[in-house]
Design a protein around this motif. Structure first.
Motif, short mmCIF file in Angstrom:
data_model
loop_
_atom_site.label_atom_id
_atom_site.label_comp_id
_atom_site.label_asym_id
_atom_site.label_seq_id
_atom_site.Cartn_x
_atom_site.Cartn_y
_atom_site.Cartn_z
N UNK A 2 39.25 43.81 55.19
CA UNK A 2 39.65 45.21 55.27
C UNK A 2 41.01 45.34 54.58
N UNK A 3 41.04 46.04 53.47
CA UNK A 3 42.23 46.10 52.63
C UNK A 3 42.74 47.53 52.54
N UNK A 4 44.00 47.73 52.86
CA UNK A 4 44.65 49.03 52.65
C UNK A 4 45.26 49.00 51.27
N UNK A 5 44.91 49.97 50.44
CA UNK A 5 45.36 50.02 49.05
C UNK A 5 46.27 51.23 48.84
N UNK A 6 47.45 50.97 48.34
CA UNK A 6 48.42 52.02 48.05
C UNK A 6 48.54 52.19 46.53
N UNK A 13 46.36 50.87 40.12
CA UNK A 13 45.62 51.09 41.34
C UNK A 13 44.14 51.35 41.13
N UNK A 14 43.80 52.09 40.09
CA UNK A 14 42.39 52.35 39.80
C UNK A 14 41.64 51.05 39.54
N UNK A 15 42.26 50.16 38.78
CA UNK A 15 41.63 48.87 38.48
C UNK A 15 41.52 48.02 39.74
N UNK A 16 42.54 48.07 40.59
CA UNK A 16 42.49 47.34 41.85
C UNK A 16 41.36 47.85 42.74
N UNK A 17 41.20 49.16 42.80
CA UNK A 17 40.15 49.74 43.61
C UNK A 17 38.78 49.26 43.13
N UNK A 18 38.56 49.28 41.82
CA UNK A 18 37.28 48.84 41.28
C UNK A 18 37.02 47.37 41.58
N UNK A 19 38.04 46.54 41.44
CA UNK A 19 37.87 45.10 41.66
C UNK A 19 37.61 44.80 43.13
N UNK A 20 38.34 45.44 44.01
CA UNK A 20 38.16 45.21 45.45
C UNK A 20 36.76 45.63 45.89
N UNK A 22 34.08 45.97 44.01
CA UNK A 22 33.07 45.13 43.35
C UNK A 22 32.90 43.80 44.07
N UNK A 23 33.97 43.34 44.71
CA UNK A 23 33.89 42.05 45.42
C UNK A 23 33.52 42.22 46.89
N UNK A 198 45.22 39.81 41.15
CA UNK A 198 45.66 40.26 42.47
C UNK A 198 44.62 39.91 43.53
N UNK A 199 43.36 40.22 43.25
CA UNK A 199 42.32 39.98 44.24
C UNK A 199 42.04 38.48 44.40
N UNK A 200 42.20 37.71 43.34
CA UNK A 200 42.11 36.25 43.47
C UNK A 200 43.17 35.75 44.45
N UNK A 201 44.38 36.28 44.33
CA UNK A 201 45.47 35.88 45.24
C UNK A 201 45.18 36.34 46.66
N UNK A 202 44.56 37.49 46.81
CA UNK A 202 44.19 37.97 48.13
C UNK A 202 43.18 37.04 48.79
N UNK A 203 42.18 36.63 48.03
CA UNK A 203 41.09 35.83 48.58
C UNK A 203 41.44 34.36 48.72
#
Length: 216
Positions: A2-6, A13-20, A22-23, A198-203
């Motif tokens: 569960x990720x809160x995105x700012x 941010x748009x790219x982060x939203x798509x990547x999150x 998609x995964x 970013x999402x690699x670092x998150x996971x």
């Protein structure tokens, strides 16, 4: 997760939203204007002013991580003040919500030259982005004193901007405190591949309590 995105409506941010999404992550996007984001599976949009710690706290409570691509606006004449104030409010609200994992997309101006000076302090640093870059540098300095959060800050490469390439390759090289190069010039990357990093670092965290940078 569960990720809160700012900053989900911005360039990064748009790219982060798509990547999150998609995964397969469940995303709660904080937005001052939630009407800018369409309803999608896996996405919840909450109206929140990130300059208000209480609103941040309410919106991120229950999240496993907060990912911030906050920017106070390059054309904002008060960008330095608003950037610092907003960043502090996000940190305060995240801590109050009991969320420990915090990943921030910062700026390239705080990267160091071989002479040991930061890029933002160079005489020829672009005046149009100086105040924002200075604020991003000071946000990193404050994070380095932060002990309650498992934070990470990603500095984009020097030649990263809205006109950069757009493709997603899923590949990038990783650095720490100095700029990376791409071929014979300053490093660049697409927003999509920055989001991958970013999402690699998150996971799979590798830079907790640190800053890192990426480029192709």
């Amino acid at each position: 997760m569960k990720v809160a995105l700012i900053g989900a409506t911005g360039f990064v941010g748009k790219a982060l939203l798509e990547e999150l999404l998609a995964r397969g992550h469940d995303v709660t996007a904080l937005a001052r204007h939630p009407e800018k984001l369409n309803a999608r599976p896996g996405l919840k949009v909450l109206a929140a002013d990130v300059q208000d710690p209480a609103q941040v706290q309410a919106a991120v409570t229950g999240s496993d991580a907060v990912v911030s691509a906050f920017n106070a606006g390059w054309a904002n004449p008060d960008i330095y003040r608003d950037f610092i104030q907003g960043s502090r409010a996000i940190v305060s609200g995240t801590k109050a919500a009991g969320v420990r994992r915090y990943i921030v997309v910062g700026g390239a101006g705080s990267l160091y030259t071989p002479q040991g000076t930061q890029l933002v302090d160079a005489p020829d640093f672009p005046a149009a982005i100086y105040e924002g870059a200075r604020a991003a540098r000071d946000v990193l300095s404050e994070l380095r004193n932060e002990t309650s959060l498992a934070w990470t800050l990603l500095s984009p490469p020097v030649a990263f901007h809205p006109g950069s390439a757009t493709e997603r390759t899923g590949k990038y090289q990783v650095g720490s405190d100095t700029p990376l190069s791409t071929g014979d010039g300053p490093g660049t990357i697409s927003a999509a591949d920055l989001a991958v990093a970013v999402v690699d670092e998150l996971e799979a965290p590798k830079h907790v309590g640190k800053r890192f940078t990426v480029a192709w």
